[in-house]
Design an enzyme around this catalytic site. Structure first.
Site, PDB file in Angstrom:
ATOM      1  N   LYS A  65      34.248  37.018  42.769  1.00  8.67           N
ATOM      2  CA  LYS A  65      33.599  36.363  43.907  1.00  8.67           C
ATOM      3  C   LYS A  65      32.075  36.414  43.847  1.00  8.67           C
ATOM      4  O   LYS A  65      31.406  35.702  44.612  1.00  8.67           O
ATOM      5  CB  LYS A  65      34.099  36.982  45.212  1.00  8.67           C
ATOM      6  CG  LYS A  65      35.584  36.764  45.470  1.00  8.67           C
ATOM      7  CD  LYS A  65      35.943  35.293  45.602  1.00  8.67           C
ATOM      8  CE  LYS A  65      37.399  35.116  46.015  1.00  8.67           C
ATOM      9  NZ  LYS A  65      37.746  33.701  46.228  1.00  8.67           N
ATOM     10  N   SER A 282      46.297  41.383  42.723  1.00 11.60           N
ATOM     11  CA  SER A 282      46.162  39.946  42.484  1.00 11.60           C
ATOM     12  C   SER A 282      46.024  39.649  40.994  1.00 11.60           C
ATOM     13  O   SER A 282      46.517  38.626  40.504  1.00 11.60           O
ATOM     14  CB  SER A 282      44.966  39.373  43.252  1.00 11.60           C
ATOM     15  OG  SER A 282      43.744  39.879  42.756  1.00 11.60           O
TER      16      SER A 282
END
Length: 325
Positions: A65, A282
């Site tokens: 991110k 994830s």
């Protein structure tokens, strides 16, 4: 001043504010160019397939991110939407928030984040360490509840905030179009045959896929989602039941597959013990998706499957699954 001159001047000012072009490197200049790791043992059931993963925890904020957060901040500075006196605000499950908080601290902007209570303890502590103000929203509403809350806050005082809105901002996916995809292409020497990634904001999948398809339309691009609305894959969305990100383009994927949380928990422990890598749930879910894809590759064909490991296990070490058989 002519339009072109204004744009050039704005870009120069934003580059100066980010510290770009000076001697040495600022923390923000270390974002991107992450290693592409080869997984030798965990995928041994598929000897005709190479499994490769971008190790995004090498970014200074510890996750993939950092890329879109920096891109959105750069776009805000260039447009003038982000300027002195503004507070950066957004909804996050944690990693984008950490990136905002890190960038805000580096540039001198206050950061306020709406975060589900279900976010890991480590994420909350990191955000506070960077000085971010947290607004905690109900955990059972996931990021959708955080999105609704941040919209209420911004509507109440729009002049106070710069709201990048990572779920709607094209600078999100453009970060991956410019960087992630091109890095993968170079690091695989253009040998990539499949790209596999999970959907959250969808920026990683959308941006990387768009660029890879330009480089080679034959590359198969497969998106992944949790197999149920309630799941343990932080940052991922079950698109049929969640607030749909405006940047999501469901026409891009050659195929969309579903992945289970418990299976991801089991796999991340295998990866730790067989590859010496501590990855997040994830990331393990992304690898599970790669295995689903590999199972369909004919054994007389060779495939190079690339995925993105969004972050490491460092923010999940207190989770229960480590103690389960």
């Amino acid at each position: 001043m002519a339009t072109t001159e204004r744009i050039t001047s704005s870009r120069s000012e934003s580059r100066a504010e980010l510290g770009l072009g000076r001697a040495g490197k600022s923390v923000l200049e270390t974002i991107g160019n992450t290693p592409l790791l080869r997984l030798d043992r965990v995928g041994r059931d598929f000897p005709h397939v190479e499994f490769l993963a971008k190790a995004e925890w090498f970014n200074p904020g510890g996750s993939v991110k950092d890329r879109p957060a920096l891109s959105m901040i750069q776009a805000g500075l260039a447009s003038g939407a982000l300027r002195a006196g503004k507070t950066i605000i957004d909804a996050t499950s944690g990693n984008t928030g950490i990136a905002y908080a890190m960038i805000g601290a580096a540039l001198g902007y206050p950061v306020k984040l709406c975060l589900p209570d279900s976010a890991s303890h480590e994420r909350k502590r990191i955000l506070k360490a960077f000085g971010a103000e947290l607004v905690i929203t109900p955990g059972d509403e996931a990021t959708d509840g955080a999105i609704r809350r941040v919209q209420q806050i911004v509507a109440g005082d729009p002049e106070k905030y710069f709201y990048p809105d990572q779920y709607s901002n094209p600078a999100n996916w453009q970060a991956h179009y410019r960087t992630t995809a091109n890095e993968i292409w170079k690091q695989t020497a253009a040998r990539i045959t499949h790209f596999v990634a999970g959907l959250g904001t969808s920026g990683t999948f959308v941006g990387t896929t768009r660029r890879l398809k330009e480089l080679n339309p034959a590359i198969r691009c497969i998106s992944l989602q949790p197999d149920a609305p309630f799941h343990g894959l932080e940052g991922w969305k079950h698109m049929d039941t969640a607030i749909r990100p405006a940047i999501y383009d469901d026409t891009l994927a050659d195929e969309n597959l579903e992945v289970g949380t418990e299976a991801a928990y089991r796999l991340l422990k295998r990866v730790a013990r067989e590859e010496g890598l501590l990855i997040s749930p994830s990331a393990a879910a992304a690898l599970l998706g790669c295995f689903q894809v590999a199972a369909r590759v004919p054994k007389n064909e060779h495939a190079v499957i690339v995925t993105v490991f969004a972050d490491s296990a460092s923010k999940y070490l207190n989770e229960r699954f480590w103690d389960e058989d």
